[in-house]
Design an enzyme around this catalytic site. Structure first.
Site, PDB file in Angstrom:
ATOM      1  N   MET A   1      43.331 -38.252 -36.214  1.00 48.66           N
ATOM      2  CA  MET A   1      44.592 -37.982 -36.949  1.00 48.66           C
ATOM      3  C   MET A   1      45.447 -36.470 -36.369  1.00 48.66           C
ATOM      4  O   MET A   1      44.758 -36.117 -35.691  1.00 48.66           O
ATOM      5  CB  MET A   1      44.466 -37.650 -38.403  1.00 48.66           C
ATOM      6  CG  MET A   1      43.879 -39.246 -39.148  1.00 48.66           C
ATOM      7  SD  MET A   1      43.954 -39.210 -40.969  1.00 48.66           S
ATOM      8  CE  MET A   1      42.520 -37.756 -41.117  1.00 48.66           C
TER       9      MET A   1
ATOM     10  N   SER B   1      10.349 -65.661 -49.450  1.00 46.81           N
ATOM     11  CA  SER B   1      11.032 -65.017 -48.362  1.00 46.81           C
ATOM     12  C   SER B   1      12.397 -65.462 -48.243  1.00 46.81           C
ATOM     13  O   SER B   1      12.536 -66.615 -47.926  1.00 46.81           O
ATOM     14  CB  SER B   1      10.159 -64.865 -47.338  1.00 46.81           C
ATOM     15  OG  SER B   1      10.577 -64.037 -46.152  1.00 46.81           O
TER      16      SER B   1
ATOM     17  N   ARG C   1      47.633 -29.556 -41.039  1.00 45.87           N
ATOM     18  CA  ARG C   1      46.554 -30.119 -40.377  1.00 45.87           C
ATOM     19  C   ARG C   1      46.013 -31.434 -41.594  1.00 45.87           C
ATOM     20  O   ARG C   1      46.037 -31.203 -42.631  1.00 45.87           O
ATOM     21  CB  ARG C   1      45.168 -29.213 -40.379  1.00 45.87           C
ATOM     22  CG  ARG C   1      45.839 -27.834 -40.032  1.00 45.87           C
ATOM     23  CD  ARG C   1      44.881 -26.769 -40.201  1.00 45.87           C
ATOM     24  NE  ARG C   1      43.539 -27.131 -39.294  1.00 45.87           N
ATOM     25  CZ  ARG C   1      42.604 -26.265 -39.718  1.00 45.87           C
ATOM     26  NH1 ARG C   1      42.520 -25.165 -40.393  1.00 45.87           N
ATOM     27  NH2 ARG C   1      41.436 -26.621 -38.819  1.00 45.87           N
TER      28      ARG C   1
ATOM     29  N   CYS D   1      13.064 -61.736 -44.868  1.00 44.19           N
ATOM     30  CA  CYS D   1      12.821 -61.666 -43.185  1.00 44.19           C
ATOM     31  C   CYS D   1      13.956 -62.153 -42.139  1.00 44.19           C
ATOM     32  O   CYS D   1      13.656 -62.272 -41.264  1.00 44.19           O
ATOM     33  CB  CYS D   1      11.458 -62.737 -42.977  1.00 44.19           C
ATOM     34  SG  CYS D   1      11.768 -64.390 -43.117  1.00 44.19           S
TER      35      CYS D   1
ATOM     36  N   ARG E   1      32.236 -27.443 -41.353  1.00 47.66           N
ATOM     37  CA  ARG E   1      31.893 -28.767 -41.889  1.00 47.66           C
ATOM     38  C   ARG E   1      30.390 -29.060 -41.662  1.00 47.66           C
ATOM     39  O   ARG E   1      29.727 -28.463 -40.728  1.00 47.66           O
ATOM     40  CB  ARG E   1      32.555 -30.029 -41.557  1.00 47.66           C
ATOM     41  CG  ARG E   1      32.526 -29.921 -39.909  1.00 47.66           C
ATOM     42  CD  ARG E   1      33.488 -31.328 -39.571  1.00 47.66           C
ATOM     43  NE  ARG E   1      33.609 -31.417 -38.227  1.00 47.66           N
ATOM     44  CZ  ARG E   1      34.891 -31.414 -37.371  1.00 47.66           C
ATOM     45  NH1 ARG E   1      35.867 -32.081 -37.925  1.00 47.66           N
ATOM     46  NH2 ARG E   1      34.788 -31.494 -36.145  1.00 47.66           N
TER      47      ARG E   1
ATOM     48  N   HIS F   1      36.100 -34.500 -26.991  1.00 45.06           N
ATOM     49  CA  HIS F   1      36.137 -35.905 -27.570  1.00 45.06           C
ATOM     50  C   HIS F   1      34.871 -36.631 -27.322  1.00 45.06           C
ATOM     51  O   HIS F   1      34.060 -37.154 -27.971  1.00 45.06           O
ATOM     52  CB  HIS F   1      37.563 -36.604 -27.272  1.00 45.06           C
ATOM     53  CG  HIS F   1      37.323 -37.838 -28.052  1.00 45.06           C
ATOM     54  ND1 HIS F   1      37.137 -39.232 -27.237  1.00 45.06           N
ATOM     55  CD2 HIS F   1      37.782 -38.434 -29.142  1.00 45.06           C
ATOM     56  CE1 HIS F   1      37.291 -40.057 -28.029  1.00 45.06           C
ATOM     57  NE2 HIS F   1      37.652 -39.765 -29.063  1.00 45.06           N
TER      58      HIS F   1
ATOM     59  N   GLY G   1      39.525 -36.012 -34.434  1.00 42.97           N
ATOM     60  CA  GLY G   1      40.679 -36.327 -33.272  1.00 42.97           C
ATOM     61  C   GLY G   1      41.267 -37.632 -33.944  1.00 42.97           C
ATOM     62  O   GLY G   1      42.220 -38.101 -32.752  1.00 42.97           O
TER      63      GLY G   1
ATOM     64  N   TYR H   1       9.063 -56.462 -50.106  1.00 47.85           N
ATOM     65  CA  TYR H   1       9.111 -56.137 -48.855  1.00 47.85           C
ATOM     66  C   TYR H   1      10.441 -56.528 -48.087  1.00 47.85           C
ATOM     67  O   TYR H   1      10.966 -57.536 -48.423  1.00 47.85           O
ATOM     68  CB  TYR H   1       7.740 -56.260 -48.147  1.00 47.85           C
ATOM     69  CG  TYR H   1       7.888 -57.818 -47.790  1.00 47.85           C
ATOM     70  CD1 TYR H   1       8.307 -58.211 -46.849  1.00 47.85           C
ATOM     71  CD2 TYR H   1       7.031 -58.611 -48.775  1.00 47.85           C
ATOM     72  CE1 TYR H   1       7.901 -59.811 -46.482  1.00 47.85           C
ATOM     73  CE2 TYR H   1       6.955 -59.922 -48.376  1.00 47.85           C
ATOM     74  CZ  TYR H   1       7.614 -60.568 -47.431  1.00 47.85           C
ATOM     75  OH  TYR H   1       7.513 -61.854 -47.202  1.00 47.85           O
TER      76      TYR H   1
HETATM   77  P1  ADP Z   1      40.931 -31.536 -36.087  1.00 50.98           P
HETATM   78  O1  ADP Z   1      40.703 -31.998 -37.353  1.00 50.98           O
HETATM   79  O2  ADP Z   1      41.465 -32.535 -35.012  1.00 50.98           O
HETATM   80  O3  ADP Z   1      39.782 -30.461 -35.675  1.00 50.98           O
HETATM   81  P2  ADP Z   1      42.408 -29.231 -36.840  1.00 50.98           P
HETATM   82  O4  ADP Z   1      43.263 -29.415 -38.088  1.00 50.98           O
HETATM   83  O5  ADP Z   1      41.232 -28.651 -37.282  1.00 50.98           O
HETATM   84  O6  ADP Z   1      42.200 -30.493 -36.244  1.00 50.98           O
HETATM   85  O7  ADP Z   1      43.188 -28.386 -35.602  1.00 50.98           O
HETATM   86  C1  ADP Z   1      42.798 -28.375 -34.569  1.00 50.98           C
HETATM   87  C2  ADP Z   1      42.733 -26.866 -34.057  1.00 50.98           C
HETATM   88  O8  ADP Z   1      44.017 -26.241 -34.185  1.00 50.98           O
HETATM   89  C3  ADP Z   1      41.982 -26.074 -34.822  1.00 50.98           C
HETATM   90  O9  ADP Z   1      40.619 -26.041 -34.449  1.00 50.98           O
HETATM   91  C4  ADP Z   1      42.437 -24.576 -34.499  1.00 50.98           C
HETATM   92  O10 ADP Z   1      41.734 -24.131 -33.289  1.00 50.98           O
HETATM   93  C5  ADP Z   1      43.691 -24.946 -34.512  1.00 50.98           C
HETATM   94  N1  ADP Z   1      44.404 -24.247 -35.588  1.00 50.98           N
HETATM   95  C6  ADP Z   1      44.574 -25.048 -36.930  1.00 50.98           C
HETATM   96  N2  ADP Z   1      45.158 -24.141 -37.726  1.00 50.98           N
HETATM   97  C7  ADP Z   1      45.396 -23.064 -37.138  1.00 50.98           C
HETATM   98  C8  ADP Z   1      45.922 -21.873 -37.755  1.00 50.98           C
HETATM   99  N3  ADP Z   1      46.450 -21.571 -38.891  1.00 50.98           N
HETATM  100  N4  ADP Z   1      45.736 -21.050 -36.922  1.00 50.98           N
HETATM  101  C9  ADP Z   1      45.245 -20.968 -35.806  1.00 50.98           C
HETATM  102  N5  ADP Z   1      45.178 -22.113 -35.176  1.00 50.98           N
HETATM  103  C10 ADP Z   1      44.893 -23.153 -36.001  1.00 50.98           C
HETATM  104 MG    MG Z   2      39.156 -29.285 -36.605  1.00 50.05          MG
END
Ligand code: ADP
Ligand code: MG
Ligand code: MG
Length: 908
Positions: A108, A798, A97, A865, A347, A473, A106, A885
């Site tokens: 990368m 100004s 990931r 300004c 996050r 998205h 979404g 200001y």
């Molecule tokens: P994004 O940054 O696009 O959210 P993620 O890396 O979080 O991408 O992955 C998207 C989804 O893939 C996660 O929300 C999760 O549902 C699934 N996923 C990622 N890693 C795992 C894992 N180790 N086991 C099960 N599902 C996973």
């Molecule tokens: Mg994610």
């Protein structure tokens, strides 16, 4: 010892923690932090952002030591999970990931189920006793890997060949959804997928798990530089040099049956800030299914507790723990495997401006944070406040649309605000229509959106999708852009080929009007007029403050901002908008453009322009005096007790009278000839004399007043007579007269003398003395460079940063649209310099101007300004540079107040 490139996490321990975002990316740092906190996180490891930077500089090569460290980290994961990567009896599967310092949702890539091949899939079947699950996972893996790592292309019809194969299989099987396909059907699909790979890429789909893993790691690093990620970074000002981390993690499975699920949730509502665990989930599904919008997910707050009571309870508790730990609303991703909860991500959640204000406010009330922390730009980006000022539908208009049967359907209310406009079905068309007419109102209507649609979303007023949930998205992006958005309006039937949207018996064509209410999720046919938001209504006096909770929270936040800021905030306003500015919290007027007042008295100003001698000009000018006096009196009264900076006449005269006016208004020449007592030929001659090749660098600003002192005298007289009248009516008044476009000290002195003479004459006649100042705009580089000299006479400065940017950069503010978009795209400039101050250039000149001015006059009052006065980044700069200001358009005042507080807090 070699540098550490790989950080392990899971099983209650981790090498890293939440403070290490720069190295581990946000996802990696938080996975480590959650592991340390004892939350159930599948074991894994993070390869650092430094490796990405090295990898992209060295054309795909890894720094020394990475391979060995990855091997060692895999052994740790195997141990923690009790399975072995590549084993044909007890296989461990991995996900790979992306995850940068700042989340780029979404943008990368991610690959799931790595490690599957004909042998391991058999082992998985034996182990799980679930043939369908194993083939479903393998099918997902080949598809994702084919897309992301091998780069399988679309076919001649621009269709994804994998999707075509699945569509055909579903049709053949007579089922609607993927999860209804049998193991045998999935097995067949896998074989077909592999055939596509072989045909397109001329090689077999890789079977070796380690080869698969390194392919995925490389693809994740590569995805840092894909087009949409680059566009996204440019829009949100994320540096290209940061790189992404790669997280490799043991797979857990939400697709192992009906006691399994996958979901994304928030600890509060990201759209409006309502407290409580909410979000989307799907039973018996994996990862991306929830966000991909293939099946419309179920709502956590509605049915999850009933479906999975234990998991719901556990996740609610985890959410509360995470909120307390991070002191902010969390956006979490989770999977339930056979009843067991696994955390895959947390996050700080993206939120709308509404939610940002509510959450910051509520967290202070709950005692989690203090008011200073509530103002943190991460919690409330100053710009997002404008969402609270955004239009809504008028209840009555909406009701009558409802009564007229215009309510088409409803979906999930994903982004607050109301939008109405033309239906547009593709991002390309949206962009094309917008480019033709910047004022066109568009509502982008799609089955779902993907990162390719970003540009089209940006130009639309609202976004409506048929599929997807509150974390799709479309929802995430529009929330961030602050646009009205509805997702998952499932009854919408969208036909891209026929360019129609239909619901029940109603069909709208592309270009027809539609209205969406992002607060409630309702979709209407036709145009419903929009009206001001609750906050706006309270500010306009149409709604009582007690009746609007939104307003009360907004007002608390603004109060805190005012406590912390040291910069004053003024408005650029001259007429009706001055009252609005005061309601928004303006502490004075920083720029009253007198020419705006002239536009109401065109005949008189044109007579003045046509005058050939000082005498006739004086006569014409005298007629303007009462109007100006009246306008100024109104302004002073509205701003009673607050300073008002009035700028003397600035634009080139041909803005009031030019060939274009004569052409467009037949008979105007005759009319003007009569008014001015000259011939029609005289009118045309004078107009052609006024014509300038380069009017922005021509006879304008103080250059007008120097040549036509009677204009300056009239304006000054009007100002002081108005001041006297206001004072006599019982209001305090603080006029500040501002001379525009000064480059030479002598220009300033020339004009200041006229102003002071007029003041003395007025005061003597009235027998009243009113304190006033005469100052100058600094909007020409020479003025900044000679500021010490100019400050000998000028009592305030100004910065007119619109012109200062234009003259410093030599870029015409009216014509730069022809190349600036390209400049942005090619990263030649980091931002539009007319929106955000070019700090190294224009900002440098400002600093020189400030230093020079205060050398002569240590207590010199200095403001800004230009449009930049309402841009949060520029406001920060102004604070740091020591301005007194900022002045901006009325609507941006709340933003400037908050940004000023944020600047003061950041500076400590
Ligand atoms: P994004 O940054 O696009 O959210 P993620 O890396 O979080 O991408 O992955 C998207 C989804 O893939 C996660 O929300 C999760 O549902 C699934 N996923 C990622 N890693 C795992 C894992 N180790 N086991 C099960 N599902 C996973
Ligand atoms: Mg994610
Ligand atoms: Mg100017």
């Amino acid at each position: 010892m070699a540098e550490q490139h790989v950080y392990s996490f899971g099983a209650g321990a981790a090498d890293g923690d939440r403070t290490m975002k720069n190295t581990l990316g946000g996802k990696g740092a938080n996975l480590a932090e959650m592991s340390k906190t004892g939350l159930p996180v599948p074991a894994g490891f993070t390869i650092t952002t430094d490796v990405c930077v090295h990898y992209s500089k060295n054309k795909g090569e890894y720094p020394a030591g990475v391979k060995e460290q990855v091997d060692a980290a895999i052994r740790k994961v195997e141990k923690a999970m009790g399975a072995e990567f590549g084993s044909t009896t007890n296989p461990l599967l991995l996900s790979c990931r992306s995850g940068a310092r700042e989340s780029m949702p979404g943008m990368m890539d991610t690959v799931l189920n790595i490690g599957l091949n004909e042998k391991t899939v058999d082992a998985l079947i034996k182990q799980s006793g679930d043939e369908r699950f194993a083939w479903d996972s393998y099918r997902r893996f080949v598809q994702m890997y084919g897309d992301v790592v091998l780069g399988v292309d679309r076919d001649e019809q621009n269709e994804d060949p994998f999707e075509t194969i699945i569509d055909e299989a579903r049709e053949k099987a007579g089922v609607e959804y993927d999860h209804e396909l049998s193991a045998d059907q999935l097995k067949e699909i896998v074989a077909e997928f592999k055939k596509v790979v072989k045909e397109q890429k001329g090689r077999d789909f890789p079977d070796d798990p380690m080869e698969q893993l390194w392919g995925a790691i490389g693809a994740v690093f590569d995805s840092w530089d894909n087009d949409r990620a680059v566009v996204y970074r440019r829009q949100y000002g994320i540096p290209h040099e940061w790189g992404t981390a790669t997280n490799v993690q043991a797979m857990v499975f939400g697709n192992l049956g009906n006691d399994c699920a996958t979901g994304v949730g928030m600890t509060r509502d990201g759209a409006d800030g309502t407290p409580g665990f909410n979000g989307d989930y799907l039973i018996n599904a994996q990862g991306e299914d929830v966000v991909a919008g293939i099946r419309t997910p179920k709502r956590i707050e509605e049915t999850f507790e009933k479906d999975m009571p234990a998991a719901f309870k556990e996740l609610t508790e985890i959410g509360e723990r995470l909120e307390a730990h991070y002191k902010d609303i969390q956006d979490i991703e989770f999977t339930v495997q056979k009843g067991k909860v696994w955390m895959l991500q947390t996050r700080n959640a993206k939120r709308t401006g509404f939610a940002a204000v509510r959450i910051a406010h509520d967290l202070v009330e709950e005692g989690v944070i203090d008011s200073k922390e509530a103002l943190n730009p991460r919690r409330i980006p100053a710009d997002d406040l404008n969402q609270l000022l955004q239009p809504i539908f008028n209840t009555a208009d909406k009701k009558s649309a409802q009564d007229a049967g215009k309510l088409l359907t409803s979906g999930i209310n994903a982004g607050p605000g109301a939008a109405s406009g033309k239906v547009v079905l593709t991002a390309e068309t949206a962009e094309a229509w917008y480019n033709k007419d910047n004022n066109v109102n568009l509502v982008l209507v799609r089955k779902e959106t993907s990162p390719e649609d970003l540009r089209g979303m940006r130009v639309a007023k609202g976004i409506l999708t048929a599929q997807g949930g509150a974390s799709s998205h479309a929802a995430l992006v529009s929330r961030q852009m602050g646009k009205a958005c509805i997702v998952g309006a499932q009854e919408l039937n969208i036909n891209y080929a026929a360019k129609t949207v239909s619901v029940g018996g109603t069909t709208l064509k592309e270009g027809d009007d539609i209205s969406i209410d992002g607060f409630t999720g309702e979709v209407f046919a036709g145009l419903i007029p929009t009206s001001p938001s609750e906050v706006m209504q309270v500010l306009d006096g149409e709604l009582k403050a007690e009746e609007s909770e939104t307003y009360q929270r907004y007002s608390k936040i603004m109060g805190w901002a005012d406590e912390h800021r040291t910069l004053n905030v003024r408005a650029n306003a001259e007429s009706d908008d001055a009252a609005e500015a005061v309601a928004f919290g303006a502490e004075g007027i920083g720029l009253c453009r007198t020419e705006h007042m002239f536009f109401g008295h065109l005949d008189e100003i044109r007579e003045m322009i046509l005058a050939e001698t000082a005498e006739t000009r004086q006569k014409a000018v005298d007629q303007l005096l009462p109007f100006q006096k009246e306008d100024f009196t109104k302004l002073f009264t509205t701003l009673a007790g607050k300073p008002v900076t009035i700028r003397l006449l600035d634009p080139p005269l041909h803005e009031f009278l030019s060939d274009r006016h004569l052409e467009e208004e037949p008979g105007l020449d005759e009319k003007l000839a009569k008014i001015a007592g000259v011939t029609k030929e005289d009118v045309h001659r004078r107009v052609s004399e006024l014509h300038e090749l380069n009017p922005m660098l021509g006879h304008r600003g103080c250059r007008l007043g120097v040549v036509y002192p009677e204009v300056t005298r009239m304006q000054a007289t009007a100002i002081f007579e108005a001041a006297v009248a206001t004072k006599q009516a019982g209001h305090d008044v603080y006029p500040e007269v501002m001379i525009p476009l000064v480059g030479f000290k002598t220009e300033f002195e020339n004009q200041a003398a006229v102003v002071r003479e007029a003041a003395a004459a007025v005061f003597e006649k009235a027998g009243v003395e009113i304190p006033y100042t005469v100052g100058t705009m600094i909007e020409i580089p020479r003025a900044a460079l000679r500021a010490d000299e100019i400050a000998e006479g000028a009592e305030f400065f100004s910065f007119g940063t619109n012109d200062l940017t234009q003259t410093t950069l030599g870029i015409s503010r009216d014509d730069y649209g022809s190349f600036m978009p390209q400049y942005r795209e090619m990263d030649i400039v980091p931002a539009d310099p007319f929106q955000t101050i070019d700090q190294p250039g224009v900002g440098r000149l400002m600093k020189i101007g400030i230093e020079g001015g205060r050398k002569t006059r240590p207590d010199l009052k200095i403001g800004i300004c230009g449009e930049h006065g309402g841009d949060p980044k520029s406001v920060m700069f102004c604070h740091d540079a020591g301005l007194n200001y900022v002045s901006c358009s009325p609507r941006r005042i709340p933003i400037a107040r908050l940004a000023a507080a944020q600047a003061a807090i950041a500076a400590g």
